[in-house]
Design an enzyme around this catalytic site. Sequence first.
Site, short mmCIF file in Angstrom:
data_model
loop_
_atom_site.label_atom_id
_atom_site.label_comp_id
_atom_site.label_asym_id
_atom_site.label_seq_id
_atom_site.Cartn_x
_atom_site.Cartn_y
_atom_site.Cartn_z
N GLY A 11 40.21 21.33 42.48
CA GLY A 11 40.67 21.90 41.21
C GLY A 11 40.43 21.06 39.98
O GLY A 11 41.09 21.26 38.96
N SER A 12 39.44 20.15 40.02
CA SER A 12 39.19 19.35 38.81
C SER A 12 38.72 20.25 37.66
O SER A 12 39.03 19.98 36.49
CB SER A 12 38.20 18.22 39.07
OG SER A 12 36.92 18.73 39.34
N MET A 90 35.61 29.26 47.18
CA MET A 90 34.59 29.24 48.24
C MET A 90 34.65 30.50 49.11
O MET A 90 34.74 30.41 50.34
CB MET A 90 34.75 27.97 49.07
CG MET A 90 34.54 26.71 48.29
SD MET A 90 32.91 26.67 47.46
CE MET A 90 32.90 25.00 46.82
N ILE A 92 33.22 34.81 49.19
CA ILE A 92 32.40 35.84 48.55
C ILE A 92 33.33 36.93 48.02
O ILE A 92 34.22 37.41 48.73
CB ILE A 92 31.39 36.43 49.55
CG1 ILE A 92 30.42 35.33 50.01
CG2 ILE A 92 30.63 37.60 48.94
CD1 ILE A 92 29.57 35.73 51.20
N VAL A 93 33.13 37.29 46.76
CA VAL A 93 33.96 38.35 46.15
C VAL A 93 33.48 39.70 46.70
O VAL A 93 32.29 40.00 46.68
CB VAL A 93 33.84 38.30 44.61
CG1 VAL A 93 34.61 39.45 43.97
CG2 VAL A 93 34.35 36.96 44.09
N ASN A 107 31.30 32.65 37.55
CA ASN A 107 31.31 31.58 38.54
C ASN A 107 30.57 30.35 38.01
O ASN A 107 29.66 30.47 37.18
CB ASN A 107 30.63 32.06 39.83
CG ASN A 107 30.67 31.02 40.94
OD1 ASN A 107 31.69 30.34 41.13
ND2 ASN A 107 29.58 30.86 41.67
N HIS A 109 28.43 27.02 39.44
CA HIS A 109 27.78 26.51 40.66
C HIS A 109 27.07 25.19 40.34
O HIS A 109 26.40 25.08 39.31
CB HIS A 109 26.78 27.54 41.21
CG HIS A 109 26.18 27.08 42.50
ND1 HIS A 109 26.88 27.10 43.69
CD2 HIS A 109 24.99 26.52 42.77
CE1 HIS A 109 26.13 26.60 44.64
NE2 HIS A 109 24.98 26.23 44.11
C1 GAR Z 1 32.46 22.42 41.69
O1 GAR Z 1 31.46 21.43 41.72
C2 GAR Z 1 31.83 23.80 41.65
O2 GAR Z 1 30.62 23.83 40.95
C3 GAR Z 1 31.62 24.07 43.12
O3 GAR Z 1 32.77 23.59 43.73
C4 GAR Z 1 33.23 22.43 43.02
C5 GAR Z 1 34.71 22.57 42.82
O4 GAR Z 1 35.26 21.37 42.30
N1 GAR Z 1 31.40 25.48 43.38
C6 GAR Z 1 30.55 25.94 44.31
O5 GAR Z 1 29.91 25.21 45.06
C7 GAR Z 1 30.44 27.45 44.38
N2 GAR Z 1 29.40 27.84 45.27
P1 GAR Z 1 36.77 21.34 41.78
O6 GAR Z 1 37.63 21.99 42.88
O7 GAR Z 1 37.11 19.88 41.63
O8 GAR Z 1 36.84 22.11 40.50
#
Ligand code: GAR
Length: 193
Positions: A11-12, A90, A92-93, A107, A109
């Site tokens: 969740g950063s 993580m 799929i919607v 989203n 990515h």
């Molecule tokens: C982020 O790097 C985001 O881009 C990625 O998950 C991480 C979540 O970090 N998303 C994906 O890979 C989607 N396919 P966070 O929980 O620290 O925000």
Amino acid sequence: MRIAVFASGNGSNFTAIADAIRGEELKGATLALLFSDNAAAFVLERAKDAGVPTLQLSPQKFPSKAAFEAALLNELAEHSIELIVLAGYMRIVGPTLLAAFPNRIINLHPSLLPSFPGKSGIADAFHYGVKVTGITIHYVDSGIDTGPIIAQEVVRIESEDTLESLEAKIHQLEHRVYPAVIAEIIHKGDHQS
Ligand code: GAR
């Protein structure tokens, strides 16, 4: 605009969005809900600390994906959510949620899509040996990390980079760019179908 952030883990990016709203860099947004599909996600602690209402539903507890998303939709309606912001979600919607929020789910990515979709975009790019990678923000459709691209930013992979240093660069960029792009979407009213 009332937004819900969906996240499955750390969740950063949730914190970056919450900070940008508090600091008024992200004007016009109310962080009305944090939803997680994972009861053990650290993002739930972050949201409680930030005073943001939380909702946790585990898909495994529902008979089908449609039933899970129908329950989620009810809650989104209760909170009058207008825009869904996926930030490390993580999953799929499915069609239930997509139909209810046309062009209103975005989203983030951690690669330059369409390269390296999936759950490990940073590591996949690093191990492939590409010299540039980056981040992508896009509208969500029924695919995995597909849908119309809204914004991309590039990160160079230098010879001295390690996977850890690349992850740090990508996350720094995400924390700066995602709130700014959300602000633009809200400002332009781009979310409307
Ligand atoms: C982020 O790097 C985001 O881009 C990625 O998950 C991480 C979540 O970090 N998303 C994906 O890979 C989607 N396919 P966070 O929980 O620290 O925000």
